[in-house]
Design a protein around this motif. Structure first.
Motif, mmCIF file in Angstrom:
data_model
loop_
_atom_site.group_PDB
_atom_site.id
_atom_site.type_symbol
_atom_site.label_atom_id
_atom_site.label_comp_id
_atom_site.label_asym_id
_atom_site.label_seq_id
_atom_site.Cartn_x
_atom_site.Cartn_y
_atom_site.Cartn_z
ATOM 1 N N TRP A 209 -5.235 57.979 5.901
ATOM 2 C CA TRP A 209 -3.960 58.687 5.758
ATOM 3 C C TRP A 209 -3.494 59.340 7.054
ATOM 4 O O TRP A 209 -2.310 59.659 7.203
ATOM 5 C CB TRP A 209 -4.077 59.718 4.628
ATOM 6 C CG TRP A 209 -4.542 59.031 3.388
ATOM 7 C CD1 TRP A 209 -5.776 59.124 2.803
ATOM 8 C CD2 TRP A 209 -3.818 58.070 2.627
ATOM 9 N NE1 TRP A 209 -5.855 58.281 1.726
ATOM 10 C CE2 TRP A 209 -4.662 57.624 1.587
ATOM 11 C CE3 TRP A 209 -2.526 57.547 2.716
ATOM 12 C CZ2 TRP A 209 -4.268 56.678 0.651
ATOM 13 C CZ3 TRP A 209 -2.134 56.595 1.782
ATOM 14 C CH2 TRP A 209 -2.994 56.174 0.769
ATOM 15 N N SER A 210 -4.415 59.510 7.996
ATOM 16 C CA SER A 210 -4.014 60.026 9.307
ATOM 17 C C SER A 210 -3.541 58.911 10.224
ATOM 18 O O SER A 210 -2.970 59.173 11.287
ATOM 19 C CB SER A 210 -5.186 60.762 9.971
ATOM 20 O OG SER A 210 -6.208 59.844 10.327
ATOM 21 N N GLY A 211 -3.778 57.664 9.814
ATOM 22 C CA GLY A 211 -3.397 56.520 10.635
ATOM 23 C C GLY A 211 -4.486 56.046 11.565
ATOM 24 O O GLY A 211 -4.320 55.043 12.272
ATOM 25 N N LYS A 212 -5.633 56.737 11.595
ATOM 26 C CA LYS A 212 -6.737 56.310 12.458
ATOM 27 C C LYS A 212 -7.321 54.976 12.005
ATOM 28 O O LYS A 212 -7.838 54.205 12.814
ATOM 29 C CB LYS A 212 -7.833 57.387 12.491
ATOM 30 C CG LYS A 212 -7.429 58.677 13.189
ATOM 31 C CD LYS A 212 -8.577 59.673 13.193
ATOM 32 C CE LYS A 212 -8.173 60.976 13.881
ATOM 33 N NZ LYS A 212 -9.278 61.970 13.860
ATOM 34 N N THR A 213 -7.272 54.735 10.702
ATOM 35 C CA THR A 213 -7.737 53.474 10.140
ATOM 36 C C THR A 213 -6.566 52.770 9.464
ATOM 37 O O THR A 213 -5.826 53.395 8.707
ATOM 38 C CB THR A 213 -8.862 53.706 9.108
ATOM 39 O OG1 THR A 213 -9.977 54.332 9.751
ATOM 40 C CG2 THR A 213 -9.313 52.391 8.491
ATOM 41 N N LYS A 214 -6.408 51.491 9.740
ATOM 42 C CA LYS A 214 -5.349 50.704 9.126
ATOM 43 C C LYS A 214 -5.812 50.154 7.775
ATOM 44 O O LYS A 214 -7.006 49.929 7.554
ATOM 45 C CB LYS A 214 -4.947 49.539 10.034
ATOM 46 C CG LYS A 214 -4.436 49.956 11.407
ATOM 47 C CD LYS A 214 -3.122 50.697 11.312
ATOM 48 C CE LYS A 214 -2.542 50.990 12.691
ATOM 49 N NZ LYS A 214 -1.280 51.761 12.624
ATOM 50 N N PHE A 215 -4.873 49.929 6.898
ATOM 51 C CA PHE A 215 -5.205 49.307 5.616
ATOM 52 C C PHE A 215 -5.746 47.891 5.811
ATOM 53 O O PHE A 215 -6.457 47.371 4.955
ATOM 54 C CB PHE A 215 -3.983 49.281 4.698
ATOM 55 C CG PHE A 215 -3.698 50.591 4.027
ATOM 56 C CD1 PHE A 215 -4.173 50.858 2.754
ATOM 57 C CD2 PHE A 215 -2.956 51.566 4.671
ATOM 58 C CE1 PHE A 215 -3.922 52.068 2.135
ATOM 59 C CE2 PHE A 215 -2.689 52.783 4.061
ATOM 60 C CZ PHE A 215 -3.175 53.040 2.791
ATOM 61 N N THR A 216 -5.407 47.280 6.924
ATOM 62 C CA THR A 216 -5.878 45.928 7.211
ATOM 63 C C THR A 216 -7.263 45.907 7.860
ATOM 64 O O THR A 216 -7.782 44.832 8.171
ATOM 65 C CB THR A 216 -4.872 45.214 8.119
ATOM 66 O OG1 THR A 216 -4.564 46.059 9.247
ATOM 67 C CG2 THR A 216 -3.572 44.920 7.364
ATOM 68 N N ASP A 217 -7.849 47.077 8.072
ATOM 69 C CA ASP A 217 -9.211 47.148 8.607
ATOM 70 C C ASP A 217 -10.165 46.410 7.664
ATOM 71 O O ASP A 217 -10.032 46.495 6.448
ATOM 72 C CB ASP A 217 -9.635 48.619 8.725
ATOM 73 C CG ASP A 217 -10.994 48.782 9.375
ATOM 74 O OD1 ASP A 217 -12.009 48.561 8.677
ATOM 75 O OD2 ASP A 217 -11.039 49.164 10.551
ATOM 76 N N PRO A 218 -11.140 45.657 8.215
ATOM 77 C CA PRO A 218 -12.065 44.888 7.355
ATOM 78 C C PRO A 218 -12.763 45.734 6.287
ATOM 79 O O PRO A 218 -13.005 45.251 5.171
ATOM 80 C CB PRO A 218 -13.076 44.319 8.357
ATOM 81 C CG PRO A 218 -12.309 44.204 9.632
ATOM 82 C CD PRO A 218 -11.368 45.379 9.646
ATOM 83 N N LYS A 219 -13.082 46.997 6.596
ATOM 84 C CA LYS A 219 -13.741 47.850 5.602
ATOM 85 C C LYS A 219 -12.817 48.155 4.427
ATOM 86 O O LYS A 219 -13.263 48.240 3.272
ATOM 87 C CB LYS A 219 -14.212 49.151 6.254
ATOM 88 C CG LYS A 219 -15.340 48.978 7.262
ATOM 89 C CD LYS A 219 -15.762 50.317 7.842
ATOM 90 C CE LYS A 219 -16.891 50.160 8.844
ATOM 91 N NZ LYS A 219 -17.302 51.467 9.435
ATOM 92 N N VAL A 220 -11.532 48.316 4.723
ATOM 93 C CA VAL A 220 -10.565 48.593 3.656
ATOM 94 C C VAL A 220 -10.332 47.345 2.830
ATOM 95 O O VAL A 220 -10.257 47.393 1.593
ATOM 96 C CB VAL A 220 -9.243 49.122 4.245
ATOM 97 C CG1 VAL A 220 -8.243 49.419 3.140
ATOM 98 C CG2 VAL A 220 -9.489 50.370 5.086
ATOM 99 N N VAL A 221 -10.235 46.194 3.500
ATOM 100 C CA VAL A 221 -10.065 44.932 2.778
ATOM 101 C C VAL A 221 -11.268 44.687 1.868
ATOM 102 O O VAL A 221 -11.116 44.259 0.710
ATOM 103 C CB VAL A 221 -9.886 43.757 3.769
ATOM 104 C CG1 VAL A 221 -9.832 42.423 3.021
ATOM 105 C CG2 VAL A 221 -8.621 43.945 4.592
ATOM 106 N N ALA A 222 -12.464 44.972 2.365
ATOM 107 C CA ALA A 222 -13.677 44.810 1.550
ATOM 108 C C ALA A 222 -13.645 45.738 0.341
ATOM 109 O O ALA A 222 -14.081 45.357 -0.762
ATOM 110 C CB ALA A 222 -14.917 45.087 2.395
ATOM 111 N N ALA A 223 -13.115 46.949 0.524
ATOM 112 C CA ALA A 223 -13.012 47.885 -0.597
ATOM 113 C C ALA A 223 -11.990 47.404 -1.620
ATOM 114 O O ALA A 223 -12.173 47.587 -2.833
ATOM 115 C CB ALA A 223 -12.651 49.278 -0.087
#
Length: 410
Positions: A209-223
């Motif tokens: 939510w701070s923008g440090k991590t993108k929704f397209t980050d592999p960890k987010v995609v895995a989640a």
């Protein structure tokens, strides 16, 4: 004589026109109304000369109220104080539009920066200001179950989402068609955020939510992929169920688990007449032990409020220990303050209050704490599309587009 009558009438009209007033705007109706009335009684005990207008707009879990509020705020006739979910629901809508007063000086004079957890003060702060007073706390990351049925099925509450999927397969092999019960779209968003927090951890969730991590980050995609597998454990008629009807399937022993906020404790206790730890049990959602995913109702001070002094006094009552301990036992939530009188709360709330004092606190997306309304109002379509397609890459890309449009991280 005629002049005397006119003089008395004139003085009466002047007195009426100058009488202290306060207009409170909220969506607390129905089951929630008694808690608000108790809070208003306390206010009027402290300020008996103030005439209070309880302007409640019921229905739609706040949707109807927000529509009316928008018309009034943009029309230059704001209420003296209004309800909003603490965090970005208020900040991302009305603070960025320069429609709210900074409450930093009030927090300092009332000692609230120490009375409330630092993570909560951070959540309601932006651009050097503090923008609302939280009156309560609900917990998002709770997994509910039927203790007797888990014993009969010989399973225990899973501690991680990987364990959950294993337990799901075990239950299906024992004839449980839907080990997990979910309801309509917003409850699926609620589940999604719990899978994300349990997969990414508290820091990873906040970075999203701070923008440090993108929704397209592999960890987010895995989640997202994990969320799809979790949904495969759920009932097929989810879209037609309210959250109460989903809770009913835990009470009735049809399904094993339900991820829902702690308002479910109030429903299971007061509407289904079940005893805590006997008729229903609870634990943190998988992977979230030691984290408290919170949402809070709060009130702010709009610029241009007609009765500013009375509104400030209202905020003082809301933020006080007495005010929070008057309101929350009736609301089914816990106090946002750290010094509440825990003896006034029920079994579940006592356990939540204990965690509130020691756990890492992060905000809920589904309930307006960490994402602006421009994001949350559109995210439901992303969830619907994902549940239908199970395409994690596509869902993550769509979520990132919404994040960019909402200005997350800027």
């Amino acid at each position: 004589m005629y002049r005397a009558v006119l003089l008395v009438a004139g003085l009466s009209a002047l007195s009426s026109a100058s009488a202290a007033k306060l207009e409170i705007f909220s969506w607390w109706a129905g089951d929630e109304a008694p808690a608000l009335r108790a809070l208003l009684r306390l206010y009027q005990q402290k300020y008996p000369d103030v005439s209070v207008n309880n302007a409640t707009v019921s229905g739609g879990a706040g949707t109807n109220a927000k529509a009316v509020l928008k018309t009034r705020m943009l029309g230059g006739t704001p209420p003296d104080s209004f309800q909003a979910h603490a965090g970005q629901e208020l900040i991302g809508t009305w603070v960025v539009a320069n429609r709210m007063e900074d409450l930093s000086s009030l927090f300092k004079s009332e000692g609230w920066t120490k009375a409330f957890p630092a993570d909560v003060v951070k959540l309601i702060s932006s651009k050097g200001g503090i923008w609302s007073v939280p009156v309560n706390v609900h917990r998002s990351n709770v997994m509910w179950y039927n203790p007797a049925k888990l014993k009969a099925w010989d399973v225990t509450p899973p501690k991680t989402w990987a364990e959950f999927l294993t337990t799901c397969n075990t239950l299906k092999a024992k004839g449980v068609a839907a080990p997990l019960v979910v309801g309509e779209n917003w409850t699926q968003q609620h589940l999604w955020e719990n899978v994300m927090v349990g997969s990414l951890g508290a820091d990873g969730w906040q970075n999203l939510w701070s923008g440090k991590t993108k929704f397209t980050d592999p960890k987010v995609v895995a989640a997202f992929t994990t969320f799809g597998k979790v949904m495969d454990c759920a009932n097929k008629d989810a879209a037609s169920l309210s959250w109460q009807q989903a809770s009913d399937r835990i009470a009735d022993g049809t399904s094993a688990f339900n991820i829902m906020g702690d308002w479910a404790a109030g429903y299971l206790t007061n509407s289904r007449y079940l005893l805590p730890n006997t008729g229903f049990g609870w634990t943190t959602a998988p992977g979230t032990d030691g984290t408290f995913v919170m949402l809070a109702d709060s009130f702010g001070l709009p610029k241009g409020a007609k009765h500013r002094t009375e509104a400030v006094n209202w905020l003082k009552v809301l933020g006080s220990r007495q005010g929070q301990d008057t309101f929350n036992p009736l609301k089914g939530s816990i106090a946002a303050r750290l010094d509440s009188d825990i003896r006034r709360y029920n079994t579940y709330s006592r356990s939540a209050a204990a965690d509130w004092k020691k756990d890492r606190i992060v905000g809920s997306m589904a309930h307006g704490a960490v994402a602006p309304e421009s994001f949350t109002s559109a995210f439901g379509a992303v969830i619907d599309q994902f549940v239908a397609s199970k395409n994690a890459q596509s869902a993550a890309a769509a979520a990132q587009q919404l994040a960019d449009k909402a200005g997350l991280g800027r």
